[in-house]
Enzyme design. Structure first.
Site, PDB file in Angstrom:
ATOM      1  N   ASP A   1       2.663  -8.750  10.100  1.00 26.61           N
ATOM      2  CA  ASP A   1       3.001  -7.345   9.913  1.00 26.61           C
ATOM      3  C   ASP A   1       4.239  -7.245   9.029  1.00 26.61           C
ATOM      4  OD1 ASP A   1       2.625  -4.643  10.228  1.00 26.61           O
ATOM      5  OD2 ASP A   1       2.372  -4.780  12.394  1.00 26.61           O
TER       6      ASP A   1
ATOM      7  N   GLN B   1       0.819  -1.212   0.000  1.00 27.34           N
ATOM      8  CA  GLN B   1       0.000   0.000   0.000  1.00 27.34           C
ATOM      9  C   GLN B   1       0.855   1.265   0.000  1.00 27.34           C
ATOM     10  OE1 GLN B   1      -3.966  -1.439   2.305  1.00 27.34           O
ATOM     11  NE2 GLN B   1      -2.346  -0.771   3.655  1.00 27.34           N
TER      12      GLN B   1
ATOM     13  N   ASP C   1       7.040  -4.898   9.470  1.00 25.38           N
ATOM     14  CA  ASP C   1       8.315  -4.598  10.125  1.00 25.38           C
ATOM     15  C   ASP C   1       8.638  -5.655  11.180  1.00 25.38           C
ATOM     16  OD1 ASP C   1       6.137  -3.740  11.573  1.00 25.38           O
ATOM     17  OD2 ASP C   1       7.087  -1.913  12.318  1.00 25.38           O
TER      18      ASP C   1
ATOM     19  N   ASP D   1      -7.595  -5.722  15.206  1.00 23.91           N
ATOM     20  CA  ASP D   1      -7.275  -7.085  15.630  1.00 23.91           C
ATOM     21  C   ASP D   1      -8.101  -7.495  16.848  1.00 23.91           C
ATOM     22  OD1 ASP D   1      -5.958  -5.299  17.320  1.00 23.91           O
ATOM     23  OD2 ASP D   1      -3.945  -6.000  16.816  1.00 23.91           O
TER      24      ASP D   1
ATOM     25  N   HIS E   1       9.275  -7.889  16.371  1.00 25.74           N
ATOM     26  CA  HIS E   1       8.558  -6.756  15.790  1.00 25.74           C
ATOM     27  C   HIS E   1       9.141  -5.479  16.383  1.00 25.74           C
ATOM     28  CE1 HIS E   1       5.200  -3.904  15.219  1.00 25.74           C
ATOM     29  NE2 HIS E   1       4.733  -4.716  14.303  1.00 25.74           N
TER      30      HIS E   1
END
Length: 636
Positions: free
Chosen positions: A260, A204, A262, A372, A396
């Site tokens: 995710d 995105q 990162d 979530d 993360h």
């Protein structure tokens, strides 16, 4: 047929900080009821491969670690598996000792075997005494010569309940380097990749993954398994909804695994989550734990819950997190042996059965924050619980160097929490949610943080407008929130080395407190402090000298709501330490915002029953696959 539930693995990264998560060769003691490591024997040179490790002569190494112990209580509670076999492959003279623990972390010996030469040693183990908690693991002791652990597996002959694969959904915005590293980790892990149907990488951003160095090579290795999808920025919820939508079209997939961008992946965790979901007695969401990518032995949460009355998320045993495995490994941490049940799992890593998506819909069009938690609550109400599974985790980028409650994300924190409360809270008029929300505004106002208060007011106004706004402003809410920052000088981070800011009275220094301990006022002192501060800010104008130059300076960790309000202006280090922000009291703005906040919260409380009915009635359409498909087509 024999099925591998879990492999013993070791890190291939040359990072000594990772070793405590995989193997523990240390000697530990206890001082004042706290674990103390009294040796330093872990060496990267003893890691011989992904599944192999050297046991130095005369030494003992425990595999009772986060990634290599077997979470017996979770397998007993959530699956029908009651017999597992541990097979340990060794070369050289060694002693294998198998242990178990109970829910209090008490260690008990199960079996001991002495081996020589090349040996494969099986241990048949029952899973029938772990309802409250407990792990199973083994230690290896080398004799006069070095020994080698050649590998070990936890297996069962029982057939899984489900046999489908998982499709991965990775949502990214301008993190192409992380994404390529994740794809490489997958390509290098055939054991995990055999359980994967498709990898949907939803890009995105403006810094495209497809243009990142190394992408072409890894894309060629993954072949048709990898599918990159370009779409406008619809936030995490829009990216993950796209992965859900695409996976629903895949007959080979029974699950979608959300990741995710990162992150640093442990591929064995991916494999374990899919295998566990296959064996679950009823379909469950399988969540992974989160380690800090910049402090890699540190775990930030074990099981996350939503407290009903304030309707706020938190870690179970919040006061014990984060947990540093370098300071106290698994065997020295009794709390981590209890089975902990979660309400939800962060979507840094969460596997969702397609049965759940077909029944309850896709993610809420929330952009970010609470998508979530809301989905897991919705799934749980429909009979699809969430299991945060130990031994399944990734690294993360943590929130230690962030403060997203005072930037543009404050809008989504406020709006989506209230929307989730409207959808799922059973407390009359949201319980303490609105009172807590008002307190958040009061703290920001007392700290002269006017930008997040403006965003939160906009959030409440949008909630009051009805559920249709969530779809309407999905793509526009974030840029509009960021644009608003230009009206608030406090949002400027001063980094110019040629113009270093200083305060008139210098930096404030405070006594260092233990983790989770604060010197904030409580009880009657809190009420008195709040009333006096609110009244003082309403009546008194700031000293012009303090408007021209910050009165005092605070370190970020010291700038609390009970300290900052005593001054007219403050200079505060930014969360990442890259610069400083100036917060200056503005009486007119304070009066207007305080009045508006009280008015909006009263309106919300008065209209709660009506809004609750509206949002719950609109939910099936908001989260439907058809609704999301139309959004994707509009953004194409």
């Amino acid at each position: 047929m024999t099925h591998v539930l879990q492999n013993v693995v070791f890190p291939l990264d040359r990072d000594p900080d990772l070793l405590p998560l995989y193997a523990d060769p240390e000697t530990w003691s206890v001082i004042d009821e706290e674990p103390v490591r009294v040796s330093n024997r872990a060496h990267l040179g003893n890691i011989l491969g992904r599944h192999r490790a050297r046991i130095v002569s005369g030494r003992r190494v425990s595999l009772g670690t986060y990634f290599n112990a077997f979470p017996a209580s979770y397998w007993q509670h959530w699956t029908g598996v009651r017999q597992v076999r541990l097979t340990v492959h060794t070369s050289g003279p060694a002693t294998i000792l198998v242990y178990r623990s109970n829910g209090q972390g008490v260690r008990q010996r199960i079996d001991t075997r002495e081996v020589t030469g090349e040996a494969s040693t099986p241990f048949d183990l029952s899973l029938n005494e772990y309802s409250d908690g407990g792990w199973i693991w083994f230690d290896l002791v080398a004799d006069e010569k070095h020994a080698t652990l050649e590998g070990a597996q936890w297996t069962t002959d029982q057939e899984p309940v489900r046999h489908g694969k998982a499709s991965l959904g990775i949502t990214t915005y301008n993190k192409p380097d992380y994404c390529v590293d994740t794809l490489k980790a997958l390509a290098d892990s055939p054991d995990a990749l055999e359980f994967v149907d498709r990898v949907f990488l939803v890009d995105q951003g403006t810094q495209l993954v497809a243009e990142q160095d190394g992408y072409a090579e890894v894309a060629a290795r993954l072949g048709e398994t990898l599918q990159v999808i370009r779409q406008g920025n619809l936030g995490g919820s829009g990216g993950f909804a796209r992965s859900m939508h695409e996976t629903l079209q895949r007959p080979e997939s029974d699950f979608v695994q959300l990741l995710d961008d990162d992150v640093r992946l442990e591929p064995e965790s991916l494999r374990r989550s899919i295998v566990f979901a296959r064996y679950a007695t009823t379909p469950v969401l399988v969540g992974g734990h989160m380690f800090d990518l910049l402090d890699r032995p540190k775990l930030h949460g074990w099981a996350e819950v939503v407290d009903e009355h304030p309707f706020m998320w938190r870690n179970l045993y919040q006061e014990k997190m984060p947990h540093d495995f370098g300071a106290a490994n698994l065997r020295q941490s009794p709390l981590l042996h209890a089975r902990m049940d979660a309400d939800y799992n962060g979507w840094w890593m969460c596997l969702i059965p397609l049965d759940a998506i077909r029944e309850v819909g896709l993610s809420l069009p929330a952009f970010i924050k609470w998508d979530d938690a809301e989905f897991c609550l919705r799934a749980g109400e429909a009979g699809f619980p969430t299991v945060s599974l130990p031994g399944v985790a990734l690294w993360h980028v943590s929130w230690v160097n962030k403060d997203d409650t005072i930037d543009w994300q404050a809008y989504f924190h406020a709006r989506n929490r209230i929307v989730a409360g409207l959808l799922h809270s059973s407390a009359p008029r949201g319980g303490r949610l609105l009172k807590h929300s008002l307190r958040v505004d009061l703290k920001h106002l007392m700290m002269m943080q006017y930008y997040p208060v403006a965003l939160r007011a906009r959030a409440l106004q949008d909630v009051l407008s009805g559920p249709a706004h969530m779809r309407q402003n999905l793509a526009s809410a974030m840029p509009e929130a960021r644009e608003l920052a230009g009206h608030f000088p406090e949002t400027i981070v001063h980094r110019d080395p040629n113009r270093v800011l200083h305060s008139r009275k210098g930096r404030q220094v405070f006594k260092r407190m233990k983790q989770h301990d604060f010197d904030s006022p409580t009880g009657l002192r809190l009420r008195s402090f709040t009333m006096r501060t609110l009244l003082a800010h309403w009546l008194r104008s700031p000293d012009p000298a303090n408007v021209a130059q910050p009165e005092v300076e605070f370190g970020k960790g010291d700038a609390h709501w009970w300290r900052v309000p005593r001054f007219d202006s403050v200079l505060v280090s930014s969360a990442d330490g890259s610069g400083k922000n100036v917060y200056t009291r503005d009486r007119a703005q304070y009066r207007r915002m305080l009045t508006e906040s009280v008015r909006l919260h009263r309106r919300l409380r008065r209209n709660w029953p009506r809004l609750q009915a509206e949002y719950r009635a609109a939910l099936p359409q908001l989260v439907s696959d058809d609704s999301w498909r139309r959004i994707f087509e509009e953004q194409a």
